[in-house]
Design an enzyme around this catalytic site. Structure first.
Site, mmCIF file in Angstrom:
data_model
loop_
_atom_site.group_PDB
_atom_site.id
_atom_site.type_symbol
_atom_site.label_atom_id
_atom_site.label_comp_id
_atom_site.label_asym_id
_atom_site.label_seq_id
_atom_site.Cartn_x
_atom_site.Cartn_y
_atom_site.Cartn_z
ATOM 1 N N ARG A 242 -7.822 -0.626 -5.204
ATOM 2 C CA ARG A 242 -7.519 -1.681 -4.857
ATOM 3 C C ARG A 242 -5.808 -1.854 -5.233
ATOM 4 N NH1 ARG A 242 -9.601 -0.740 -1.036
ATOM 5 N NH2 ARG A 242 -11.057 -2.386 0.857
ATOM 6 N N GLU A 271 -0.126 -2.462 2.384
ATOM 7 C CA GLU A 271 0.037 -1.304 2.870
ATOM 8 C C GLU A 271 0.244 -1.457 4.439
ATOM 9 O OE1 GLU A 271 -3.370 0.268 2.323
ATOM 10 O OE2 GLU A 271 -3.793 0.073 0.264
ATOM 11 N N HIS A 290 -4.084 5.997 0.681
ATOM 12 C CA HIS A 290 -5.375 4.806 0.999
ATOM 13 C C HIS A 290 -6.300 6.411 1.538
ATOM 14 C CE1 HIS A 290 -7.502 1.676 0.787
ATOM 15 N NE2 HIS A 290 -7.702 1.988 0.971
#
Length: 331
Positions: A242, A271, A290
């Site tokens: 994370r 994000e 990601h």
């Protein structure tokens, strides 16, 4: 009962494997939504009015305000292993089941990403590739990197992903692996080939640090100015967990000073990231969007799990990997 299924902010569900959408259409109406990650709970609830099943990505945030204003919602099926964007207490209060992907589904893919991004920054792969594109082949000596073999590597978080990272480092690269995880025993950590240490020793002793921990209130910004100061000069860091595990301004400061020789990350605190993100100003920072779980093998199984969640809910069966049980579902 009529089932209306919303797919919210998922960039992959149903796109790589359209048969997953076909399976959902056998159950009910399906519609895809793309919303701002910071959308308010009230606005999100109004947008999703009439949809009683949601397949969700890491954003948006399903807050108490969302649940307090949402009409009937049976299920939020997370297309991933985390659920920190969902208020579980509010979900339970409103009798909404929240499910996640079993961690083992993503284990290999995310661990592989952590190490592959790390290798990219160690070996300066992107810089060297850009050099070739710029017709600078003869300047290859300016892209000398570092090897991963035989390094002392600290792994923070030794759950499903972290334990796989330990195995890759220990068995594949002959690394001496130090591990910090207050929730895992010496025996557990040792079974994967690592040595359990406290955070201070890991920060002080590691040539490389791999972040694989869940995000909690306790470890928010755990990699900050103070922790970076304790690290070796020229440390490398890889984060596949994370974004908020690190304080981004501290990382940039460490890169500028040379304290951090390279940083690889698949995640950001906020994000989606944009092309003006400060990380992108540095050749020794590798940033991917990601995509740690984005292998065909992993996405196929993730999609199947979300479809199965919806199928189970439509039959009033509590799905596997429900984060909290509700009294009106069989356990």
């Amino acid at each position: 009962m009529n089932f209306n299924i919303a797919i919210v902010n998922s960039s992959s569900f149903g796109k790589i494997f359209p048969e997953h959408i076909d399976d959902l259409k056998k159950i009910g109406k399906v519609k895809r939504f793309e919303v701002n990650s910071e959308i308010s709970g009230l606005e999100l609830a109004e947008l999703l009015k009439g949809f009683n099943i949601i397949i969700s990505s890491v954003t948006p945030f399903f807050t108490k305000e969302f649940f307090d204003n949402k009409d009937e919602l049976l299920l939020i099926s997370r297309h991933g292993i985390g659920y920190n964007n969902i208020d579980l207490n509010a979900a339970k209060e409103h009798e909404t089941v929240v499910t996640i992907i079993p961690a083992l589904v993503e284990r290999d893919a995310v661990a592989e990403n952590n190490v592959s991004n790390l290798l990219t920054v160690l070996r300066r792969t992107m810089e060297a590739g850009t050099g070739v594109k710029n017709d600078c082949w003869e300047e290859r000596a300016s892209f000398v990197g570092r090897t991963l073999f035989n390094k002392k590597v600290g792994v923070i978080g030794v759950g499903n992903t972290g334990s796989c990272v330990v195995e890759i480092l220990r068995n594949g690269f002959r690394c001496e692996v130090l591990a910090y995880d207050p929730y895992k025993s010496n025996l557990y950590i040792g079974s994967y080939g690592a040595k359990k240490v406290d955070l201070e020793e890991l920060l002080r002793s590691s040539d490389i640090i791999c972040l694989c921990a869940n995000l909690t209130e306790e470890n928010y910004h755990m990699i900050d100015e103070a922790s970076i100061e304790k690290m070796k000069n020229g440390v490398y860091i890889s984060n596949s967990a994370r974004g908020a595990l690190v304080k981004e301004t501290a990382i940039i400061q460490g890169i500028k000073s040379g304290k951090i020789a390279g940083f690889a990350t698949d995640v950001l605190e906020e994000e989606p990231g944009r092309n003006n993100h400060p990380y992108l100003s540095f050749d020794n920072i590798v940033l991917t969007p990601h995509t740690a779980a984005y292998t065909k093998e992993c996405l196929e199984e993730m999609g199947k799990k979300c479809v199965k969640d919806v199928q189970d809910i439509s039959k009033k069966i509590l799905p596997e990997r429900s984060v909290q049980a509700l009294s009106n579902y069989l356990c």
